[in-house]
Design a protein around this motif. Structure first.
Motif, PDB file in Angstrom:
ATOM      1  N   HIS A 112     -35.294  42.417  31.238  1.00  0.00           N
ATOM      2  CA  HIS A 112     -35.887  41.072  31.127  1.00  0.00           C
ATOM      3  C   HIS A 112     -36.404  40.877  29.691  1.00  0.00           C
ATOM      4  O   HIS A 112     -36.699  41.842  28.990  1.00  0.00           O
ATOM      5  N   SER A 114     -39.188  39.791  29.001  1.00  0.00           N
ATOM      6  CA  SER A 114     -40.619  40.130  28.957  1.00  0.00           C
ATOM      7  C   SER A 114     -40.864  41.415  28.154  1.00  0.00           C
ATOM      8  O   SER A 114     -41.981  41.664  27.703  1.00  0.00           O
ATOM      9  N   ARG A 136     -28.686  44.022  34.222  1.00  0.00           N
ATOM     10  CA  ARG A 136     -29.140  44.555  35.511  1.00  0.00           C
ATOM     11  C   ARG A 136     -27.964  45.017  36.337  1.00  0.00           C
ATOM     12  O   ARG A 136     -26.971  44.289  36.470  1.00  0.00           O
ATOM     13  N   GLN A 150     -31.763  35.273  29.447  1.00  0.00           N
ATOM     14  CA  GLN A 150     -33.072  34.755  29.835  1.00  0.00           C
ATOM     15  C   GLN A 150     -33.752  34.134  28.638  1.00  0.00           C
ATOM     16  O   GLN A 150     -33.489  34.509  27.489  1.00  0.00           O
ATOM     17  N   GLY A 250     -40.398  33.124  32.459  1.00  0.00           N
ATOM     18  CA  GLY A 250     -39.088  33.713  32.188  1.00  0.00           C
ATOM     19  C   GLY A 250     -38.048  32.970  33.011  1.00  0.00           C
ATOM     20  O   GLY A 250     -38.205  32.834  34.220  1.00  0.00           O
TER      21      GLY A 250
HETATM   22  N1  PHE Z   1     -39.631  38.785  33.737  1.00  0.00           N
HETATM   23  C1  PHE Z   1     -39.569  38.061  34.983  1.00  0.00           C
HETATM   24  C2  PHE Z   1     -38.177  38.279  35.588  1.00  0.00           C
HETATM   25  O1  PHE Z   1     -37.279  38.688  34.907  1.00  0.00           O
HETATM   26  C3  PHE Z   1     -39.799  36.582  34.799  1.00  0.00           C
HETATM   27  C4  PHE Z   1     -41.208  36.270  34.338  1.00  0.00           C
HETATM   28  C5  PHE Z   1     -41.504  36.195  32.989  1.00  0.00           C
HETATM   29  C6  PHE Z   1     -42.202  36.038  35.265  1.00  0.00           C
HETATM   30  C7  PHE Z   1     -42.792  35.897  32.562  1.00  0.00           C
HETATM   31  C8  PHE Z   1     -43.490  35.753  34.853  1.00  0.00           C
HETATM   32  C9  PHE Z   1     -43.773  35.668  33.503  1.00  0.00           C
HETATM   33  O2  PHE Z   1     -37.945  38.036  36.764  1.00  0.00           O
END
Ligand code: PHE
Length: 391
Positions: A112, A114, A136, A150, A250
């Motif tokens: 992700h 993140s 993934r 993303q 995200g």
């Molecule tokens: N990283 C999460 C995902 O891939 C998405 C997300 C990002 C949720 C930031 C909350 C805050 O599913």
């Protein structure tokens, strides 16, 4: 691990740096070949058109450049960045090699965007959008592909931002997050778009929400978001703990692009077939995708092949592992892998599985010979790599 660095561009990678002999390594050639494709930076690609439309919304709502736009962060990250920095617990499923691609025990293909929150905050940015390819291990069907894109959004607030609101920092951030994303939904899907909020859980946000949009007669999950865990923010900013607040979201770009532009199969994003590519032009986006509707070219016939087998004892056999084998043999010629039947013999305790593999090219008709050759290779690799016993 050694990366080859070129000035100003993402380090390019040699295959041997990603597909290592490390026992933890589970990156395949098929995945390696996608690294560096950067669909989100190709001007006329639908993923890039959608990225631009979102950038445009943030520029018009907050002022040009207020949100930094990053789209060249390297997809190879440490487990620290991908998991620990954003408080993913040690036993969380996403850490499993069944779900994530490991280069070695400490390095993964980000699962992700993140993974970049903390480093980007540490670099001093207080509002940013990060777009990137994420990886993934997953099942195979029309909406799942082991690489997708993303966009991560983060915005930090200082006490002065919420002082006048009469709310505490968390309530203020949550409200500002929701109104920003509702505006985004209307920008992308049209002024009348209905949005609803579902309570959710993410390790890195509290409270957490999912946003759903009513589109083409159904509610569709569009993104995950929430108020960033205070511990993450405090750690990244230094300074006085608890002083700032932040939100994060995200958003998966393929799924949105598929519904907005009417793209029926996720593999199409990877095709170089002109009948697909020439239908998309930068700068043509309109709400609801009206400027960019894909018209399908002819669908070629599918070819179905079933495979039945006894699974090895234990949890060695997983659907993700099977899909990886099928994909490494057939690449984008596989459209779907679905479980048809599964049972455990009461006598022997052995479990039998029957899967149907749907082969179909989006570009041409496939011959029987070629399908049979693929299926024979899939069967033999299932024996050698997954230790199944064919029936
Ligand atoms: N990283 C999460 C995902 O891939 C998405 C997300 C990002 C949720 C930031 C909350 C805050 O599913």
């Amino acid at each position: 691990m050694r990366l080859t660095l070129h000035f100003g561009v993402t380090p390019s990678l040699f295959c041997a740096e990603v597909i290592t002999g490390d026992p933890a390594n589970n990156v395949t050639d098929a995945i390696f070949s996608k690294l560096g494709a950067k669909l989100h930076t190709r001007r006329d690609h639908p993923i890039c058109i959608l990225k631009d439309a979102i950038h445009q919304y943030f520029d018009s709502r907050f002022g040009a450049g207020v949100f930094a736009q990053l789209d060249d962060l390297h997809p190879l990250v440490s487990t620290e960045q991908n998991f620990d920095q954003v408080l993913v617990p040690p036993d969380h499923v996403s850490r499993s090699p069944n779900d994530t691609y490991y280069v070695n025990a400490h390095t993964v293909l980000r699962c992700h965007t993140s993974a970049h929150q903390v480093d980007t905050l540490r670099s001093g940015k207080r509002a940013f959008l990060i777009t990137g390819d994420v990886y993934r291990r997953d099942a195979i069907d029309a909406t799942h592909y082991p690489v997708f894109h993303q966009m991560e959004g983060v915005r930090v607030f200082a006490p002065a931002d919420w002082a006048a609101s009469g709310q505490d920092g968390t309530a203020f951030a949550a409200a500002e997050l929701k109104s920003t994303l509702e505006g985004l939904a209307r920008h992308l899907f049209g002024a009348e778009t209905e949005v609803r909020w579902i309570d959710a859980y993410f390790p890195f946000t509290e409270p957490s929400f999912e946003m759903e949009i009513f589109f083409n007669g159904a509610w569709m999950e569009v993104l995950g978001c929430g108020v960033m865990q205070q511990r993450i923010l405090d750690g990244a900013l230094g300074g006085n703990p608890g002083e700032h607040r932040a939100w994060a979201f995200g958003l998966g770009l393929e799924r949105l692009a598929m519904v907005l532009f009417g793209i029926p199969d996720i593999r199409l994003f990877w095709t170089s077939d002109e009948r697909f590519t020439r239908q998309f032009k930068a700068g043509t986006f309109k709400p609801g995708g009206a400027g960019t509707k894909f018209s399908s070219f002819s669908k070629y016939p599918p070819c179905l092949k079933d495979v039945s087998f006894w699974m090895p004892p234990g949890d060695q056999f997983t659907e993700n592992n099977m899909c990886e084998v099928v994909r490494s043999v057939a690449g984008d010629l596989v459209e779907e892998v679905k479980l048809m039947d599964k049972f455990t013999s009461p006598k022997t305790g052995k479990t039998s599985g029957c899967y149907r593999i749907v082969y179909r090219s989006m570009e041409r008709s496939l011959t029987d010979e070629e399908i049979n050759a693929l299926q024979t290779e899939v069967r033999s690799r299932m024996v050698s790599q997954l230790s199944v016993e064919l029936r």
